[in-house]
Scaffold this motif. Structure first.
Motif, short mmCIF file in Angstrom:
data_model
loop_
_atom_site.label_atom_id
_atom_site.label_comp_id
_atom_site.label_asym_id
_atom_site.label_seq_id
_atom_site.Cartn_x
_atom_site.Cartn_y
_atom_site.Cartn_z
N UNK A 1 0.80 -1.22 0.00
CA UNK A 1 0.00 0.00 0.00
C UNK A 1 0.84 1.27 0.00
N UNK A 2 2.16 1.15 0.14
CA UNK A 2 3.07 2.31 0.23
C UNK A 2 2.68 3.24 1.38
N UNK B 1 0.68 8.66 13.26
CA UNK B 1 0.63 9.44 12.04
C UNK B 1 0.89 8.51 10.86
N UNK B 2 0.19 8.75 9.77
CA UNK B 2 0.37 7.96 8.55
C UNK B 2 0.96 8.83 7.46
N UNK B 3 1.80 8.22 6.63
CA UNK B 3 2.35 8.91 5.47
C UNK B 3 2.11 8.02 4.25
N UNK C 1 0.74 9.15 -2.65
CA UNK C 1 0.04 10.43 -2.75
C UNK C 1 0.82 11.57 -2.10
N UNK C 2 1.92 11.23 -1.40
CA UNK C 2 2.73 12.19 -0.64
C UNK C 2 1.85 13.00 0.31
N UNK C 3 1.08 12.27 1.11
CA UNK C 3 0.11 12.89 2.01
C UNK C 3 0.30 12.37 3.44
N UNK C 4 0.26 13.28 4.41
CA UNK C 4 0.42 12.96 5.83
C UNK C 4 -0.93 13.15 6.50
N UNK D 1 0.01 18.02 2.89
CA UNK D 1 0.83 17.50 1.81
C UNK D 1 2.26 17.33 2.31
N UNK D 2 3.12 16.82 1.46
CA UNK D 2 4.48 16.44 1.86
C UNK D 2 5.32 17.61 2.38
N UNK D 3 5.17 18.78 1.80
CA UNK D 3 6.00 19.92 2.22
C UNK D 3 5.30 20.83 3.23
N UNK D 4 4.17 20.40 3.77
CA UNK D 4 3.41 21.10 4.82
C UNK D 4 2.89 22.47 4.39
#
Length: 185
Positions: free
Chosen positions: A110-111, A134-136, A140-143, A166-169
């Motif tokens: 599932x990455x 927390x999940x990453x 989708x590069x989503x936290x 998103x990945x870069x907050x």
């Protein structure tokens, strides 16, 4: 005649047993690979590791940990980090954000990365998120999380019952906000 009859019967029985054994054998390479490896045991263990993830020569992430158990021999493969991890994430401008947790699991199919226990994210601009899980989503590069969080910015401390980013907050959002927040008029 009795001796010839017995010899003929033994030949037929031998042929039947040989044919039965021949057709009962499978050529299943995966089963052969599993010989000697219990499905409950990891296929590999790494200690004091530093994994670097690059894309087109640019460093995107750096994962540091004390111990990793590799369970990719299971039907639902995963890697378990029992002694915690430190993950550095670099954005396109090479700014570093840091994620620390006491425990982590990476699910290969599932990455998805599941971070647990005293999870702390410090963004490149000094914002801090604290939570217990927390999940990453790597694809989708989503936290995200749906457990209580505390998000500290330079001017506010925001408590809530969930978090999405998103990945870069740059698109960070605390869900079900509680607490006092200052607003500009």
């Amino acid at each position: 005649m009795n001796k010839k009859y017995t010899y003929h019967i033994l030949n037929i029985v031998t042929v039947i047993i040989t044919v039965t054994m021949f057709f009962s054998c499978n050529n299943n390479f995966k089963e052969v690979q599993k010989i000697g490896i219990s499905e409950n045991e990891p296929i590999g263990i790494a200690e004091k590791f530093n994994l670097k993830f690059t894309n087109s020569g640019r460093l995107e992430a750096d994962l540091i940990g004390a111990k990793m158990f590799d369970y990719t021999n299971r039907d639902f493969p995963f890697k378990e980090f029992t002694d915690g991890v430190i993950l550095y994430i670099f954005d396109e401008e090479n700014r570093k954000s840091t994620i620390i947790s006491d425990y982590a699991i990476v699910y290969d199919n599932t990455n998805l990365i599941d971070l647990q226990g005293h999870v702390v994210i410090t963004t490149h601009d000094g914002n801090v998120l604290k939570t217990e899980q927390l999940y990453y989503d790597q694809k989708k590069e989503w936290i995200f999380t749906n457990v209580p969080v505390t998000f500290t910015t330079k001017q506010d401390v925001i408590n809530g019952n969930g978090f999405d980013s998103n990945r870069d907050f740059s698109n960070a959002e605390v869900l079900e906000v509680t607490g006092i927040i200052s607003l500009d008029d």
